[in-house]
Write a protein that holds these residues in place. Structure first.
Motif, PDB file in Angstrom:
ATOM      1  N   LEU A  94       0.809  -1.214   0.000  1.00  0.00           N
ATOM      2  CA  LEU A  94       0.000   0.000   0.000  1.00  0.00           C
ATOM      3  C   LEU A  94       0.849   1.274   0.000  1.00  0.00           C
ATOM      4  CD1 LEU A  94      -2.845   1.169   0.118  1.00  0.00           C
ATOM      5  CD2 LEU A  94      -2.694   1.096   2.614  1.00  0.00           C
ATOM      6  N   LYS A  95       1.827   1.359   0.884  1.00  0.00           N
ATOM      7  CA  LYS A  95       2.633   2.577   1.035  1.00  0.00           C
ATOM      8  C   LYS A  95       3.427   2.876  -0.235  1.00  0.00           C
ATOM      9  CE  LYS A  95       5.895   4.815   4.173  1.00  0.00           C
ATOM     10  NZ  LYS A  95       6.706   4.652   5.418  1.00  0.00           N
ATOM     11  N   THR A  96       4.082   1.854  -0.771  1.00  0.00           N
ATOM     12  CA  THR A  96       4.896   2.044  -1.976  1.00  0.00           C
ATOM     13  C   THR A  96       4.017   2.385  -3.173  1.00  0.00           C
ATOM     14  OG1 THR A  96       6.486   0.418  -1.153  1.00  0.00           O
ATOM     15  CG2 THR A  96       6.617   0.976  -3.486  1.00  0.00           C
ATOM     16  N   ASN A  97       2.920   1.653  -3.306  1.00  0.00           N
ATOM     17  CA  ASN A  97       2.019   1.892  -4.431  1.00  0.00           C
ATOM     18  C   ASN A  97       1.446   3.307  -4.380  1.00  0.00           C
ATOM     19  OD1 ASN A  97       0.697   0.862  -6.797  1.00  0.00           O
ATOM     20  ND2 ASN A  97      -1.191   0.768  -5.632  1.00  0.00           N
ATOM     21  N   LYS A  98       1.109   3.761  -3.192  1.00  0.00           N
ATOM     22  CA  LYS A  98       0.554   5.107  -3.025  1.00  0.00           C
ATOM     23  C   LYS A  98       1.584   6.165  -3.431  1.00  0.00           C
ATOM     24  CE  LYS A  98      -1.682   8.152   0.335  1.00  0.00           C
ATOM     25  NZ  LYS A  98      -2.141   8.307   1.742  1.00  0.00           N
ATOM     26  N   LYS A  99       2.820   5.946  -3.063  1.00  0.00           N
ATOM     27  CA  LYS A  99       3.877   6.902  -3.398  1.00  0.00           C
ATOM     28  C   LYS A  99       4.056   7.002  -4.915  1.00  0.00           C
ATOM     29  CE  LYS A  99       8.730   8.003  -2.512  1.00  0.00           C
ATOM     30  NZ  LYS A  99       9.975   7.595  -1.782  1.00  0.00           N
ATOM     31  N   ILE A 100       4.060   5.852  -5.582  1.00  0.00           N
ATOM     32  CA  ILE A 100       4.245   5.841  -7.038  1.00  0.00           C
ATOM     33  C   ILE A 100       3.043   6.490  -7.729  1.00  0.00           C
ATOM     34  CG2 ILE A 100       4.424   4.338  -9.071  1.00  0.00           C
ATOM     35  CD1 ILE A 100       6.057   2.413  -7.338  1.00  0.00           C
ATOM     36  N   LYS A 101       1.835   6.174  -7.260  1.00  0.00           N
ATOM     37  CA  LYS A 101       0.635   6.790  -7.843  1.00  0.00           C
ATOM     38  C   LYS A 101       0.663   8.309  -7.668  1.00  0.00           C
ATOM     39  CE  LYS A 101      -2.680   4.442  -5.874  1.00  0.00           C
ATOM     40  NZ  LYS A 101      -4.083   4.032  -5.568  1.00  0.00           N
ATOM     41  N   ASN A 102       1.104   8.767  -6.497  1.00  0.00           N
ATOM     42  CA  ASN A 102       1.190  10.209  -6.249  1.00  0.00           C
ATOM     43  C   ASN A 102       2.148  10.882  -7.237  1.00  0.00           C
ATOM     44  OD1 ASN A 102      -0.616  10.152  -4.140  1.00  0.00           O
ATOM     45  ND2 ASN A 102       0.947  10.062  -2.541  1.00  0.00           N
ATOM     46  N   ASN A 103       3.250  10.188  -7.558  1.00  0.00           N
ATOM     47  CA  ASN A 103       4.211  10.732  -8.508  1.00  0.00           C
ATOM     48  C   ASN A 103       3.603  10.868  -9.905  1.00  0.00           C
ATOM     49  OD1 ASN A 103       6.065  10.829  -6.471  1.00  0.00           O
ATOM     50  ND2 ASN A 103       7.413   9.237  -7.281  1.00  0.00           N
ATOM     51  N   TYR A 104       2.886   9.826 -10.336  1.00  0.00           N
ATOM     52  CA  TYR A 104       2.254   9.892 -11.663  1.00  0.00           C
ATOM     53  C   TYR A 104       1.165  10.959 -11.703  1.00  0.00           C
ATOM     54  CZ  TYR A 104       4.727   5.719 -13.209  1.00  0.00           C
ATOM     55  OH  TYR A 104       5.704   4.814 -13.583  1.00  0.00           O
ATOM     56  N   GLN A 105       0.437  11.115 -10.602  1.00  0.00           N
ATOM     57  CA  GLN A 105      -0.588  12.156 -10.538  1.00  0.00           C
ATOM     58  C   GLN A 105       0.042  13.540 -10.605  1.00  0.00           C
ATOM     59  OE1 GLN A 105      -2.472  10.885  -6.923  1.00  0.00           O
ATOM     60  NE2 GLN A 105      -4.054   9.700  -7.974  1.00  0.00           N
ATOM     61  N   LEU A 106       1.211  13.695  -9.977  1.00  0.00           N
ATOM     62  CA  LEU A 106       1.922  14.973 -10.035  1.00  0.00           C
ATOM     63  C   LEU A 106       2.386  15.271 -11.457  1.00  0.00           C
ATOM     64  CD1 LEU A 106       3.115  17.417  -8.615  1.00  0.00           C
ATOM     65  CD2 LEU A 106       5.115  16.041  -8.019  1.00  0.00           C
ATOM     66  N   LEU A 107       2.906  14.254 -12.141  1.00  0.00           N
ATOM     67  CA  LEU A 107       3.336  14.421 -13.533  1.00  0.00           C
ATOM     68  C   LEU A 107       2.146  14.783 -14.422  1.00  0.00           C
ATOM     69  CD1 LEU A 107       5.789  11.394 -13.709  1.00  0.00           C
ATOM     70  CD2 LEU A 107       6.442  13.777 -13.994  1.00  0.00           C
ATOM     71  N   LEU A 108       1.015  14.124 -14.184  1.00  0.00           N
ATOM     72  CA  LEU A 108      -0.190  14.418 -14.960  1.00  0.00           C
ATOM     73  C   LEU A 108      -0.704  15.832 -14.685  1.00  0.00           C
ATOM     74  CD1 LEU A 108      -2.260  11.118 -14.831  1.00  0.00           C
ATOM     75  CD2 LEU A 108      -1.812  12.448 -16.878  1.00  0.00           C
ATOM     76  N   ARG A 109      -0.743  16.196 -13.397  1.00  0.00           N
ATOM     77  CA  ARG A 109      -1.240  17.527 -13.041  1.00  0.00           C
ATOM     78  C   ARG A 109      -0.358  18.624 -13.627  1.00  0.00           C
ATOM     79  NH1 ARG A 109      -2.413  15.282  -7.918  1.00  0.00           N
ATOM     80  NH2 ARG A 109      -0.467  16.109  -7.069  1.00  0.00           N
ATOM     81  N   SER A 110       0.931  18.353 -13.713  1.00  0.00           N
ATOM     82  CA  SER A 110       1.837  19.360 -14.252  1.00  0.00           C
ATOM     83  C   SER A 110       1.550  19.644 -15.721  1.00  0.00           C
ATOM     84  CB  SER A 110       3.292  18.914 -14.085  1.00  0.00           C
ATOM     85  OG  SER A 110       3.633  17.909 -15.013  1.00  0.00           O
ATOM     86  N   LEU A 111       0.983  18.656 -16.420  1.00  0.00           N
ATOM     87  CA  LEU A 111       0.609  18.842 -17.821  1.00  0.00           C
ATOM     88  C   LEU A 111      -0.843  19.286 -17.959  1.00  0.00           C
ATOM     89  CD1 LEU A 111       2.289  15.638 -19.338  1.00  0.00           C
ATOM     90  CD2 LEU A 111       3.103  17.990 -19.537  1.00  0.00           C
ATOM     91  N   GLY A 112      -1.561  19.343 -16.826  1.00  0.00           N
ATOM     92  CA  GLY A 112      -2.972  19.694 -16.840  1.00  0.00           C
ATOM     93  C   GLY A 112      -3.284  21.050 -17.460  1.00  0.00           C
TER      94      GLY A 112
END
Length: 286
Positions: A63-81
């Protein structure tokens, strides 16, 4: 690893992360890497796919690792938002401009549409975005991707990762679970509430992208469902875009000297929402 579903996850993650890197290199070929709308769109799709496989295989992952990786991809996506939003708003304004010219109406001064669009786009960007710092953007991607290659064992739950899964039973059962959940969300979205439609759209992305990535495991019925989900994804995406532009225009209308023109724009986008909601209901019935 004996769990074939876990192996499938890492195969997809590594392939998609490599695709993301190649797409970034393609974007960098121009003088300014955000100039090509299609390349930026393709990069966003890859990030969505990566986020979707982490959602799909979540029961197998820590859970912890997966959440961290998902947060990173969401940040990358938001930056292109903001870049994506600018493209969407520009296209929507163009649709209104075509409608307005064809209607033969004369409310508003010449160039009013461009003036309002410029004002809207100016307000959507209030700070420097991550994607404008190419080094930081790429480093965040590399740090995220490194988990797949250098620390993959720490990503998988021990018991889940060691259980034999010769027929990809997890994948089949996971699809069944998510499709049942999606059907419930479809019923809720029938009310027309923007939040419910948006929730359905996000859940549909997870299923649709993974259906495409796992198509070799699916029966023909599964691919038919993928086609239906794609249609739902497109129509709910349009509804979301129309709601976003309407929200922005409602705020601008409060203190504007061109209220008549803004009112006309709002009526147009609201009527478009009604048309696309009817399309949504028709797809649901199939």
């Amino acid at each position: 690893m004996q769990n074939q579903s876990v192996e499938m996850f890492f195969y997809q993650a590594r392939k998609l992360s490599n695709d993301a890197h190649e797409q970034i290199l393609l974007c960098l070929e121009g003088d300014h890497w955000t100039e090509d709308d299609e390349k930026i769109h393709d990069l966003r799709v890859i990030f969505r796919q990566l986020l979707s496989i982490h959602e799909f295989y979540e029961p197998l992952l820590r859970l912890k690792t997966n959440k961290k990786i998902k947060n990173n991809y969401q940040l990358l996506l938001r930056s292109l938002g903001p870049r994506r939003k600018a493209d969407v708003f520009t296209k929507l304004f163009h649709e209104f401009e075509v409608y307005w010219k064809e209607s033969g109406k004369t409310i508003g001064k010449e160039g009013e549409n461009d003036k309002i669009l410029h004002s809207v786009l100016k307000n959507t960007r209030r700070k420097k975005e991550l994607y404008e710092d190419m080094f930081q953007f790429r480093m965040l991607l590399y740090r995220t991707v490194s988990w797949y290659y250098f620390d993959s064992q720490s990503m998988v739950k021990e018991k889940k990762g060691s259980i034999e899964d010769p027929r990809n039973d997890f994948i089949v059962k996971r699809f069944d679970h998510l499709l049942k959940k999606h059907k419930k969300l479809e019923k809720q979205a029938h009310s027309g509430e923007d939040e419910k439609i948006h929730e359905l759209r996000l859940e549909g992305k997870i299923i649709y992208y993974n259906l495409i990535l796992c198509k070799s495991l699916l029966h023909p019925e599964g691919m038919k469902e993928a086609e239906r989900l794609k249609k739902l994804h497109d129509v709910t995406g349009k509804l979301h875009d129309l709601e976003e532009i309407s929200m922005v225009l409602r705020k601008k209308r409060k203190n504007a000297d061109n209220q008549a023109y803004l009112e006309a724009m709002l009526r147009f986008f609201e009527s478009e929402k009604e048309k696309y909601f009817i399309k949504f209901l028709k797809i649901r019935q199939k």
